[in-house]
Enzyme design. Structure first.
Site, PDB file in Angstrom:
ATOM      1  N   CYS A  50      53.867  29.644  26.164  1.00  0.00           N
ATOM      2  CA  CYS A  50      54.642  29.973  24.927  1.00  0.00           C
ATOM      3  C   CYS A  50      54.638  28.550  24.138  1.00  0.00           C
ATOM      4  CB  CYS A  50      55.945  30.420  25.398  1.00  0.00           C
ATOM      5  SG  CYS A  50      56.181  31.840  26.441  1.00  0.00           S
ATOM      6  N   HIS A  99      62.494  27.343  19.119  1.00  0.00           N
ATOM      7  CA  HIS A  99      61.808  28.154  19.975  1.00  0.00           C
ATOM      8  C   HIS A  99      62.549  29.380  19.977  1.00  0.00           C
ATOM      9  CE1 HIS A  99      59.076  29.107  22.804  1.00  0.00           C
ATOM     10  NE2 HIS A  99      59.697  29.450  23.797  1.00  0.00           N
ATOM     11  N   HIS A 114      58.260  37.430  19.672  1.00  0.00           N
ATOM     12  CA  HIS A 114      57.524  36.313  20.307  1.00  0.00           C
ATOM     13  C   HIS A 114      56.216  36.484  20.500  1.00  0.00           C
ATOM     14  CE1 HIS A 114      56.731  32.865  22.528  1.00  0.00           C
ATOM     15  NE2 HIS A 114      57.839  33.249  23.710  1.00  0.00           N
TER      16      HIS A 114
END
Lengths: 396, 416
Positions: B168, B308, B345
């Site tokens: 990620c 994040h 995401h």
């Protein structure tokens, strides 16, 4: 300002053994390296499977061993060997500023679970509720983690404590070349002192063979001369190959022994029109080797038809007619790991002061030239894209 | 270290595509309005799935939208948009290097079934036999370097294009690699691209089995709830972003408009666990601190944090904990919001998408909100810019990206 780059650690495992001495010994006897190929397990294709490893040596915790598949075992194992040789293993201060760049293929699938799904599929539509439910019950979460390419590096961080940074390159042969190239450039350009670079490939996997078989690239029987094969000319081999690259001043300050100097490394990406890869390779040769030409070349040619033929002709025409070894003949082609494996083999030859015997004894570019090894070129031409070259020299 | 350490790198073009739409204008319009791109998935049958929602990009004419093709197409569109804005190079030749964050490739089940069906095979040995009877030439959708090689043909960057994954954090790693390459003089410009089009049945199942996904399926637009007490996981999403990075002097010399600067990059690897951060937050702290050090800034200089902020219980707790550790008393004052509350995401692309949104934040002097923030988590005492965008004077942004597997990257971006 350009800093000199030394190699201070090397971990190499393949079908030929573990460590440089075993590789040297196996490459010296064609009956030995030929015997390490398995032609039965994935017939009609042959593979060069990994030698049996005592995982406890470099992956001491059973929990860590269980959290990985064979591919990640190979990576962790070879990384552990390289860190140990460099005197970095177990040294928290050094590990905390070791930058890691690895070249990883996609992870390994749970092929047993896949085959259960394939069996359940007979007589059903392609997808839908049955497939969703079957995946939710049959697939195991721990094995997914073994499939994420970045966990190849993640596991090395966990097992060996490498925590400076962690980057994973993907993209077949180029990924391996670029992992070493970027580390080399960063050391030379004063953007880091200590790097762990490496890659691994597991050829002994049905899903990997399926992919390359579908692409029409795998060689079936009969095996033909390595340098003159058809497009379906690759035989894959399992390899783990890691190197510790270090700024000379950093290595000298901590008293680390250099295995070799990585004098330079370059990479490019031709469009593969006929002659374009050779044209790039000629540029690379001029950049790296023209002033102090190497006495020999370890080639990462993969064996598939046109591109291996083009590399053959480029090598055949090199000034000084250096001896060439197409190492995939003995190790199998190991994709992401192949260029790094050849750097490991080059260190071996520099230490021995000579090349191992020709792997294709009827091939003029292998039998010509001197077998002395003080300065070697390593090439890597991707089976699809990507060309790279390194120059590696003995120190002292 | 050389005099180039910490040298600011100019951003002269950005391109964005997400579930909110194609192009940075449309994305920013909807993001700053607090709109969600999350919806019920229709790409494949979802019966029997625990999670049935996502931020898939469904408006591109691809049939079927396989991971390789969709990831390439989104990267292509984002890159074209960024290059047009930057005005650098000429069509088919980008005068610099390319760094691409892309998802790993694998065959989808429909492909595997198609091979199996030829001869009724149900084992890998059988599939391999079936495969060799026909040359399927699936090469470009199977190999991890395939997207880069197609982008290379289209845009013509120099040298060897790099495809990378740090989970990620990948998109941010691509930017960091570009910044480093320009700073050491390897090139004068770099294309940093993140793309991810991997919403497929097995990928959804994988994240479900890791208990990472929200199962708040009833109201898709309200499922992603970063920093909320009732957050229950992230929402898988697709998208791409591209940034044109340049040596600032060279950009000025050619008269380019500089949108923003990348002032600093930091990274750190965690050695603790495969899916969890060390509870001491060491690697996350080190990563944010390194980014600020690299930028030559202190905590008092950060005016906004692009989090994040995945909306998983674990990530948001750790991110908040580390921000409080690093910023101390300032932590409650620095606004922090999560783009993922709206776009989900975008995984491999997230670091690049959120860096591009950080550039938009600087250009527009407007902080995008954290939507779906209705039940504050009392253990996260941060100013999350709840539910509505907020005008603000903002000159410096810290953008965080933390990956599964312990790979963390933080970027510091600053106004031009």
């Amino acid at each position: 300002m350009k800093r000199e780059v030394w190699i201070t650690g090397c971990g190499l495992i393949s079908a030929l053994g573990e460590g440089r001495a075993q590789h040297w010994s196996a490459l010296g006897d064609s009956s030995v390296w030929q015997s390490r190929m398995d032609s039965r397990r994935h017939a009609p294709y042959s593979v060069h499977p990994m030698v049996a490893l005592d995982l406890d040596r470099y992956i001491p915790r059973k929990g860590d061993q269980r959290a990985m598949g064979p591919l990640m075992h190979y990576g962790c194992y070879a990384a552990g060997m390289a860190l140990a040789e460099a005197g970095v293993a177990g040294n928290a201060e050094l590990l905390g500023r070791t930058h890691m760049i690895v070249a990883a293929p996609g992870g390994e699938r749970d092929t047993a679970a896949d085959e259960q799904i394939l069996a359940a599929r007979v007589g059903k539509e392609a997808g839908g509720r049955w497939l969703n439910e079957k995946m939710l019950t049959d697939l195991r979460p721990t094995l997914f983690l073994a499939q994420l390419p970045n966990l190849f590096a993640g596991n090395i961080s966990i097992v060996h404590g490498v925590s400076g940074s962690s980057r994973t390159f993907m993209g077949e042969e180029s990924a391996g070349i670029d992992s070493a190239r970027i580390a080399w450039e960063r050391i030379a350009g004063d953007q880091g002192d200590l790097f762990l670079v490496g890659g691994a490939f597991n050829a002994d996997r049905p899903e990997v063979l399926l992919m390359f078989a579908q692409c029409g690239l795998l060689q079936g029987p009969p095996s033909t001369d390595f340098w003159h094969r058809p497009e379906a000319g690759m035989t894959l081999g399992s390899v783990g190959a890691f190197l510790v690259l270090e700024a000379r001043d950093h290595a000298e300050a901590r008293g680390a022994r250099p295995l070799a100097r990585l004098t330079g490394i370059v990479a490019a990406f031709s469009d593969r029109r006929p002659g374009s890869a050779a044209s790039i390779a000629r540029d690379h040769w001029v950049k790296l080797a023209e002033v102090n030409p190497p006495t020999a070349v370890l080639s990462g040619a993969c064996g598939t038809g046109a591109i291996t033929a083009e590399e053959h002709d480029f090598l055949a025409a090199l000034p000084g007619a250096p001896a060439v070894r197409g190492t995939a003949a003995a190790l199998g082609h190991s994709m992401e790991a192949s260029f790094l494996a050849n750097l490991g083999l080059a260190i071996t030859c520099l230490e021995q002061g000579s090349l191992f015997p020709p792997l294709a004894p009827a091939e003029p570019i292998e039998v010509r030239g001197t077998s002395e090894a003080r300065r070697l070129a390593v090439t890597g031409w991707g089976h699809h894209r990507g060309e790279g070259m390194a120059l590696i020299e003995r120190i002292g | 270290m050389t005099e180039n350490k910490g040298k600011p790198i100019a951003v002269t073009g950005i391109g964005i595509i997400t579930s909110l739409g194609a192009g940075k204008a449309e994305n920013w319009r909807r993001l700053s309005a607090g709109e969600s791109g999350i919806h019920r998935l229709t790409r494949f049958p979802i019966e029997g799935m625990r999670t049935t929602i996502g931020g898939s990009v469904d408006f591109l004419p691809l049939d079927p939208p396989e991971t390789a093709h969709l990831s390439f197409e989104m990267a292509r569109l984002a890159t074209a948009e960024a290059l047009e804005e930057s005005g650098i190079g000429r069509p088919g030749h980008f005068p610099g290097q390319m760094f691409l964050a892309a998802p790993p490739m694998d065959l989808e089940w429909n492909r595997r079934f198609a091979v199996a069906d030829r001869r009724g095979e149900a084992t890998y040995a059988g599939l391999i036999r079936s495969a060799q009877s026909q040359n399927d030439n699936l090469h470009l959708i199977c190999i991890n370097g395939g997207i880069a090689s197609r982008l290379q043909e289209e845009f013509g960057p120099e040298g060897s294009p790099i495809t990378l994954s740090t989970a990620c954090a990948s998109g941010a790693s691509a930017i960091q690699l570009g910044v480093e390459a320009i700073r050491r003089g390897a090139c004068e410009a770099a294309l940093a691209i993140g793309t991810d089009g991997s919403i497929q049945p097995e990928a959804l199942v994988r994240f479900s089995l890791l208990s990472a996904l929200s199962t708040a399926n009833e109201e898709p637009s309200r499922a992603a709830k970063p920093f909320s007490r009732n957050r229950d996981g992230f929402v898988m999403a697709e998208g791409a972003a591209a940034l044109v990075l340049e040596d600032a002097d060279k950009a000025k010399a050619r008269g380019a408009r500089i949108l923003a600067y990348v002032l600093g990059c930091g990274e750190a690897a965690d050695t603790f666990h495969r899916t969890r951060s060390n509870p001491n937050g060491g690697a996350i702290l080190r990563c944010m601190r390194e980014a600020l050090d690299d930028a030559g800034l202190g905590i008092g200089d950060v005016e906004y944090i692009n989090a994040h902020g995945t909306g998983t219980p674990e990530n948001d707790k750790m991110e908040s904990f580390c921000i409080q550790q690093l910023f101390g008393d300032l932590a409650r004052k620095v606004p922090i919001s999560s783009n993922k509350s709206m776009i989900g995401h975008t995984l491999t692309a997230a670091g690049a998408v959120e860096a591009a949104f950080s550039v938009m934040t600087l250009l527009n002097q407007l902080l995008p909100p954290t939507i779906n923030y209705n039940e504050p988590d009392p253990t996260i005492p941060l100013d999350v810019v709840p539910n509505k965008a907020r005008p603000a004077k903002v000159g410096t942004v810290l953008s965080n990206s933390f990956g599964f597997g312990g790979q963390n990257v933080s970027l510091v971006l600053g106004s031009a």
